[in-house]
Design a protein around this motif. Sequence first.
Motif, PDB file in Angstrom:
ATOM      1  N   ARG A 173       1.061  -1.166   0.054  1.00 24.50           N
ATOM      2  CA  ARG A 173      -0.025  -0.010   0.007  1.00 24.50           C
ATOM      3  C   ARG A 173       0.804   1.188   0.125  1.00 24.50           C
ATOM      4  O   ARG A 173       1.882   1.220   0.821  1.00 24.50           O
ATOM      5  CB  ARG A 173      -0.851   0.082   1.305  1.00 24.50           C
TER       6      ARG A 173
ATOM      7  N   ASP B  34      -0.640   7.194   2.432  1.00 22.79           N
ATOM      8  CA  ASP B  34      -2.192   6.619   3.067  1.00 22.79           C
ATOM      9  C   ASP B  34      -1.837   6.003   4.053  1.00 22.79           C
ATOM     10  O   ASP B  34      -2.595   5.923   5.135  1.00 22.79           O
ATOM     11  CB  ASP B  34      -2.951   5.955   2.033  1.00 22.79           C
TER      12      ASP B  34
ATOM     13  N   SER C   5      -2.672   5.834   9.097  1.00 24.23           N
ATOM     14  CA  SER C   5      -3.598   4.566   9.512  1.00 24.23           C
ATOM     15  C   SER C   5      -2.436   3.927  10.646  1.00 24.23           C
ATOM     16  O   SER C   5      -2.716   3.415  11.443  1.00 24.23           O
ATOM     17  CB  SER C   5      -3.758   3.619   8.442  1.00 24.23           C
TER      18      SER C   5
ATOM     19  N   GLU D 133      -4.588  -0.329  -3.434  1.00 23.21           N
ATOM     20  CA  GLU D 133      -5.084   0.680  -4.350  1.00 23.21           C
ATOM     21  C   GLU D 133      -5.861  -0.011  -5.500  1.00 23.21           C
ATOM     22  O   GLU D 133      -6.944   0.201  -5.758  1.00 23.21           O
ATOM     23  CB  GLU D 133      -4.242   1.546  -4.930  1.00 23.21           C
TER      24      GLU D 133
ATOM     25  N   GLU E  77      -9.198   4.786   2.707  1.00 23.44           N
ATOM     26  CA  GLU E  77      -9.485   5.521   1.609  1.00 23.44           C
ATOM     27  C   GLU E  77      -8.102   5.622   0.737  1.00 23.44           C
ATOM     28  O   GLU E  77      -7.005   5.518   1.463  1.00 23.44           O
ATOM     29  CB  GLU E  77      -9.827   6.908   1.617  1.00 23.44           C
ATOM     30  N   VAL E  78      -8.233   5.532  -0.311  1.00 24.39           N
ATOM     31  CA  VAL E  78      -6.830   5.897  -1.333  1.00 24.39           C
ATOM     32  C   VAL E  78      -7.014   7.518  -1.626  1.00 24.39           C
ATOM     33  O   VAL E  78      -7.888   7.896  -1.982  1.00 24.39           O
ATOM     34  CB  VAL E  78      -7.101   5.173  -2.546  1.00 24.39           C
TER      35      VAL E  78
ATOM     36  N   ASN F 141      -6.030   9.755   0.591  1.00 21.70           N
ATOM     37  CA  ASN F 141      -6.778  10.559   1.699  1.00 21.70           C
ATOM     38  C   ASN F 141      -5.340  11.290   2.300  1.00 21.70           C
ATOM     39  O   ASN F 141      -5.692  12.180   3.467  1.00 21.70           O
ATOM     40  CB  ASN F 141      -7.496   9.804   2.840  1.00 21.70           C
ATOM     41  N   TRP F 142      -4.126  10.821   2.082  1.00 19.71           N
ATOM     42  CA  TRP F 142      -3.141  11.229   2.597  1.00 19.71           C
ATOM     43  C   TRP F 142      -2.933  12.767   2.773  1.00 19.71           C
ATOM     44  O   TRP F 142      -2.165  13.419   3.415  1.00 19.71           O
ATOM     45  CB  TRP F 142      -1.905  10.641   1.997  1.00 19.71           C
TER      46      TRP F 142
END
Lengths: 301, 287
Positions: free
Chosen positions: B117, B121, B125, B187, B249-250, B252-253
């Motif tokens: 990942r 992002d 997390s 993703e 989410e993808v 959201n960083w």
Amino acid sequence: MNYTYILGGIVIASEFEIEELTPSQEKADVTLKMGKTPENLDNTVTKKVLVQINANEVLLQIPDIAKFWIINDKVVIIEVLHPDKIIDAQKYILSFILGVLSFKKGFYPLHGGGVVYNGEAYLFTAHSGAGKSTTIAGLQQRGFTALADDICNLYVEDEKIMMHPCFPRFKLWEDSLEMLNLKNVGEYKLRSDLQKFLVPVLNDFSITPVPVKRIYLLVEDREGKTFMEEVKGKDKMEILRANNYKPWMVKAFNILKEHFGLMGSISNKVEIKKFNRPLNKAKLNEMYDFLIADITNNGKS
Amino acid sequence: MVNLKKFIWLVSYPKSGNTWVRLFLHALQNNASLESLNKIDSTNGIASSRFIADEYLGIESGELPDSFVQTLRPQIFTKWAENLAGDTIVKVHDAAFHHGTFTFPKEVTKNVILIMRNPFDMAASYANHMQFSIEKAVLALCNGNNSLAKNNKRLNNQLTQYMGSWSDFYNSWKNAYRNDLHIVRYEDLKNNPIEIFTKIVEILKWNYSHEQICAAIQAVEFDKLKNLEDKKGFKEKPTHTKNFFRKGEVGNWRNEITNEQANLLVNRHFYTLLELGYIDENGKILF
């Protein structure tokens, strides 16, 4: 032999001093000696990464520390692999070697410890790291006599379930030492890379066998609640099966029938409860109050 | 010679979708029914389980220095494989090597599925999972000594997992398994779930229809998992963390980490990010 000790109902004669153990004048069941050990055993029935077992022998090999060879349940030969590791090697006598000898002598070795109240034993079992030692050490500070910390050897005598006390040391992590004000009482590190200590039980360590009243399975409650659950029927057997010192040894030593017979007797005669509590230092006193109420009010917490 | 190639290692850095894939496999095996998160049985747990180590060592791993236990792990997996009836999926957060020891022997490995990942992002997390700041999470993702469950003050129920930095982790598995490695991007799982989850099922050689796969994907939609966690909890959630499932989410960083932190990740992991298609040749982040 220079020294004789009693450890969980097993009398041990030793060439060397083991300061953790209680002296005995009885006839020895087992002899501990220094000597050479084999690389491998023949005709193994069980082979683990560090342990080999055949019909008459057990070989434990701890890399860089020591090798232990148990012959016919009567002699334990210890080969220390480095002169600096003698003390480290001795610690395995208090765990693995004791566990093997306990099964071989026909005991049910419960993984846990306990205290005495009104002449009866209240035992605590759980997986490693679940807080058994902290519970017992804290109860001792509140007036109970400690019986064991790591292995409780249970057996039947006159239709009662009895237990042999083990050795007068607690295995405690540093934060528990601090919480219980047990720093600087003669503790020393269990392992150089861990903040875990063997702490002498300062007083009130019983060496007399005691009838067992109740076993508590310690369970972490992640929602922060403290409560007891009485265990009944086959669930008692499952707790006993999962919490003997090393469940796999029962098969390896071919003692299934005797062991399950003993477990059945324990299940019939001893109360078992799940003690659910949070692992939260702030709630430690509350936990002890709850537990003491359960012990002293005969199960009515 | 007995075939011990039984392990399907489901490998990822933490918070990269490993649990999501495991829940999908569980749902697939259970008619798309997911009543509780706590019944994951499509895997036999995590490779770092102290319980497993103790069982196959013969003594408690807590009685040995961690450095010894790490060197013994290949032997533990071999003993474990000897006792397995068939293929077993196991979650892994370790790098493939530790101090020159090849932790996951090829002799016991059937497949490796590596889930990656993007670290941008992941940072927030991972910070939530570990209960530390995002700044610390970014530094951890760049730290060649980064590890999980390393604790000399408590006996953790997992062994220490030496992961290294996000790039070290990826490169260790790539170097160890090269052509035998199946790489899955989180993703792509999010954007093309049917295609990518179907690919995973094919790797496992499981026999499920398109409809069954689609139903299992629906059962593990993020909101449903979050709901289940709120209602019934999740035993794999770290004790001090509020929720295991956060946003998932993808991209959201952009709302969670600073440009400086993003740049640090690009600089530290440039070639791995490029290879995995997370940046272009100019270092521009593509997600």
